[in-house]
Design an enzyme around this catalytic site. Structure first.
Site, PDB file in Angstrom:
ATOM      1  N   LYS A 139     -10.541  -1.012  10.345  1.00 31.91           N
ATOM      2  CA  LYS A 139     -10.648  -2.186   9.466  1.00 31.91           C
ATOM      3  C   LYS A 139     -11.012  -3.436  10.268  1.00 31.91           C
ATOM      4  O   LYS A 139     -11.125  -4.521   9.719  1.00 31.91           O
ATOM      5  CB  LYS A 139      -9.341  -2.393   8.704  1.00 31.91           C
ATOM      6  CG  LYS A 139      -9.105  -1.274   7.665  1.00 31.91           C
ATOM      7  CD  LYS A 139      -7.849  -1.498   6.891  1.00 31.91           C
ATOM      8  CE  LYS A 139      -7.376  -0.268   6.182  1.00 31.91           C
ATOM      9  NZ  LYS A 139      -8.091   0.004   4.927  1.00 31.91           N
ATOM     10  N   HIS A 146       0.878  -1.180   0.000  1.00 33.67           N
ATOM     11  CA  HIS A 146       0.000   0.000   0.000  1.00 33.67           C
ATOM     12  C   HIS A 146       0.915   1.229   0.000  1.00 33.67           C
ATOM     13  O   HIS A 146       2.022   1.185   0.533  1.00 33.67           O
ATOM     14  CB  HIS A 146      -0.824  -0.049   1.287  1.00 33.67           C
ATOM     15  CG  HIS A 146      -1.905   0.983   1.393  1.00 33.67           C
ATOM     16  ND1 HIS A 146      -1.650   2.275   1.762  1.00 33.67           N
ATOM     17  CD2 HIS A 146      -3.242   0.897   1.194  1.00 33.67           C
ATOM     18  CE1 HIS A 146      -2.793   2.948   1.792  1.00 33.67           C
ATOM     19  NE2 HIS A 146      -3.772   2.137   1.449  1.00 33.67           N
ATOM     20  N   CYS A 150      -4.760   2.209  -3.787  1.00 29.43           N
ATOM     21  CA  CYS A 150      -3.528   2.761  -3.183  1.00 29.43           C
ATOM     22  C   CYS A 150      -2.354   1.816  -3.368  1.00 29.43           C
ATOM     23  O   CYS A 150      -1.482   1.697  -2.491  1.00 29.43           O
ATOM     24  CB  CYS A 150      -3.704   3.093  -1.703  1.00 29.43           C
ATOM     25  SG  CYS A 150      -4.830   4.439  -1.432  1.00 29.43           S
ATOM     26  N   ASP A 192       3.034  -4.620   8.046  1.00 29.46           N
ATOM     27  CA  ASP A 192       1.827  -3.828   7.878  1.00 29.46           C
ATOM     28  C   ASP A 192       0.646  -4.779   8.071  1.00 29.46           C
ATOM     29  O   ASP A 192       0.361  -5.622   7.207  1.00 29.46           O
ATOM     30  CB  ASP A 192       1.833  -3.207   6.469  1.00 29.46           C
ATOM     31  CG  ASP A 192       0.528  -2.506   6.129  1.00 29.46           C
ATOM     32  OD1 ASP A 192      -0.461  -2.671   6.868  1.00 29.46           O
ATOM     33  OD2 ASP A 192       0.506  -1.800   5.106  1.00 29.46           O
ATOM     34  N   GLN A 194      -4.528  -5.211   6.951  1.00 29.10           N
ATOM     35  CA  GLN A 194      -5.532  -6.151   6.434  1.00 29.10           C
ATOM     36  C   GLN A 194      -5.543  -7.474   7.179  1.00 29.10           C
ATOM     37  O   GLN A 194      -6.464  -8.266   7.009  1.00 29.10           O
ATOM     38  CB  GLN A 194      -5.280  -6.421   4.940  1.00 29.10           C
ATOM     39  CG  GLN A 194      -5.465  -5.218   4.053  1.00 29.10           C
ATOM     40  CD  GLN A 194      -6.907  -4.718   4.006  1.00 29.10           C
ATOM     41  OE1 GLN A 194      -7.861  -5.467   4.234  1.00 29.10           O
ATOM     42  NE2 GLN A 194      -7.071  -3.440   3.726  1.00 29.10           N
TER      43      GLN A 194
HETATM   44  N1  PMP Z   1      -1.744  -0.824   4.489  1.00 26.61           N
HETATM   45  C1  PMP Z   1      -2.696  -1.570   3.924  1.00 26.61           C
HETATM   46  C2  PMP Z   1      -2.360  -2.944   3.421  1.00 26.61           C
HETATM   47  C3  PMP Z   1      -3.988  -1.066   3.816  1.00 26.61           C
HETATM   48  O1  PMP Z   1      -4.953  -1.806   3.259  1.00 26.61           O
HETATM   49  C4  PMP Z   1      -4.271   0.234   4.302  1.00 26.61           C
HETATM   50  C5  PMP Z   1      -5.658   0.846   4.177  1.00 26.61           C
HETATM   51  N2  PMP Z   1      -6.274   0.630   2.956  1.00 26.61           N
HETATM   52  C6  PMP Z   1      -3.230   0.959   4.890  1.00 26.61           C
HETATM   53  C7  PMP Z   1      -1.981   0.402   4.960  1.00 26.61           C
HETATM   54  C8  PMP Z   1      -3.457   2.325   5.449  1.00 26.61           C
HETATM   55  O2  PMP Z   1      -4.343   2.269   6.517  1.00 26.61           O
HETATM   56  P1  PMP Z   1      -4.938   3.610   7.150  1.00 26.61           P
HETATM   57  O3  PMP Z   1      -5.473   4.406   6.006  1.00 26.61           O
HETATM   58  O4  PMP Z   1      -6.010   3.121   8.070  1.00 26.61           O
HETATM   59  O5  PMP Z   1      -3.821   4.283   7.853  1.00 26.61           O
END
Ligand code: PMP
Length: 414
Positions: free
Chosen positions: A234, A131, A372, A208, A211
């Protein structure tokens, strides 16, 4: 239709769905079919209640007050920290830092540990499926320090190439930062192997967990990661609250992040000393209400049982994969052996956004676009995908609605 054949051996779908008030609303005159859970999950009533109970019953600033409301708020905030510690198997609550979310957790590590440890010529390894939140902070750091950002390639099936990863590791590798589960493909990465190899090379590892925290059983001690970041929103919790786990020894030796109240021990114009963990990294008044409500979200998951939820989500994933594969012209992007709760796909000749709009007209919420993960989309040579992602409250009937909706969209767009 939505509630047909819904209950698994262990989860009663009617009871589960009743706990999420939003699921009873309609969109464009149809029952809401919410399949955008990888972006954010819906919230059970207990989470909504926890927020309003704080504001109606014991709203006060924490840690500094001696009055009853301050004591109650502090106790609830710290109980949530303990609940997070147990949820991810950390050895101490001092290792649990409340953040705004995954993005802030990763940036915290990049700005503190990163600035203290990365020098010219050092190497940081990320992967092609990251991401943007787990790319850009490292890119900024590498540019600033003249360090090298290396990227583990993704294979055609959506798995990381482990031989390529092992080749990238050198004695200059200082950090490996990879996602546990891909938000765009659903791939579950073999993080234990990734971490073991990194440690053998003398590098630290940040996982990270944005998910994975909602889908998988997390034990940071068994995993042996050095940092683990995730977001409350999430995993059925509120937005604006997240967690950074770090090994105590490492956190203790890292410089501070933001300066302000709470993170200090004593302030003098000549010299300031800093607070103990975890407060050292929680400058200013934190997001008290949402931290407290995060415990309600964790309780929701543990009451229903992570194993049972996983079993249900796996059944949904398998059924969705089978049904979607039968849709003419549809290709699933990401066919890893191990996947969690996400199906990403494209349909020949149709733009993902057009499909998304036509599904929305039928009350079906999916995500379309690059998720993203622009470098990952580039690797597959596509502008984006349509992504359906599942949560505990989704049903087989909803997947049937999605598939029927796709057939209708294809007919209208062809
Ligand atoms: N890493 C991953 C794999 C994600 O799916 C996301 C959110 N889509 C993020 C980081 C960022 O999370 P947040 O916007 O809640 O900070």
């Amino acid at each position: 239709m939505i509630l047909e054949d819904t209950s698994t051996d262990h989860l009663d779908m009617v009871t589960i769905r009743q706990q999420f008030p939003i699921l009873s609303r309609t969109v464009k005159g149809r029952p809401l079919v919410y399949l955008d859970n990888a972006a954010t999950t819906q919230k059970p009533q207990t989470v909504i209640d926890a927020i309003s109970q704080y504001y109606t019953g014991y709203n006060a600033n924490i840690h500094r007050g001696i009055h009853t409301l301050a004591e109650e708020a502090t106790a609830a905030y710290e109980a949530s920290r303990t609940s997070v510690q147990e949820f991810i198997g950390a050895s101490s609550s001092e290792e649990i830092i409340f953040t705004r979310g995954t993005t802030e957790g990763i940036n915290l590590v990049a700005y503190t540990w990163g600035r203290a440890n990365i020098v010219a010529g050092d190497e940081i390894i990320i992967s092609e499926m990251e991401h943007h939140s787990n790319i850009v902070p490292w890119q900024i750091l590498c540019e600033e320090r003249n360090a090298v950002l290396k990227v583990i390639p993704v294979m055609d099936n959506g798995e990381l190439s482990m031989p390529a990863y092992l080749d990238l590791l050198t004695s200059n590798t200082k950090l490996v930062a990879v996602t546990h589960v891909s938000n765009a493909l659903g791939t579950i990465n073999p993080v234990e192997n990734i971490i073991r190899a990194a440690h053998q090379a003398g590098a630290l590892v940040l996982i990270d967990g944005a998910q994975s925290a909602v889908h998988l059983d997390i034990n940071v001690q068994d995993m042996d990661c050095d940092f683990f970041a995730f977001s409350g929103h999430k995993l059925y919790g509120p937005t604006g609250i997240g967690v950074l786990y770090g090994k105590k020894d490492i956190l203790n030796h890292m410089p501070v992040f933001q300066g302000g109240g709470e993170m200090i021990k004593e302030v003098a114009f000549e010299h300031t000393t800093y607070n103990e963990l975890p407060y050292k990294y929680e400058a200013g008044t934190p997001n008290i209400a949402d931290a407290i409500a995060l415990k309600a979200a964790i309780d929701f998951i543990t009451i229903h049982g992570r194993d049972h939820i996983r079993q249900h989500e796996t059944a949904l994933l398998n059924y969705a994969t089978e049904q979607l594969e039968a849709v003419p012209g549809l290709t699933i992007i990401g066919n890893a052996g191990e996947k969690a709760g996400v199906v990403s796909f494209i349909i020949k000749g149709l733009h993902p956004q057009d499909i998304g709009i036509l599904l929305d007209n039928q009350g079906i919420a999916v995500r379309t676009g690059h998720h993203c993960t622009q470098p990952l989309m580039k690797r597959f040579g596509i502008p984006g995908t349509v992504r359906a992602s599942f949560a505990v409250y989704n049903t087989m009937g909803e997947i049937d609605v999605l598939v029927a909706g796709l057939h209708k969209a294809i007919k209208m767009l062809s």
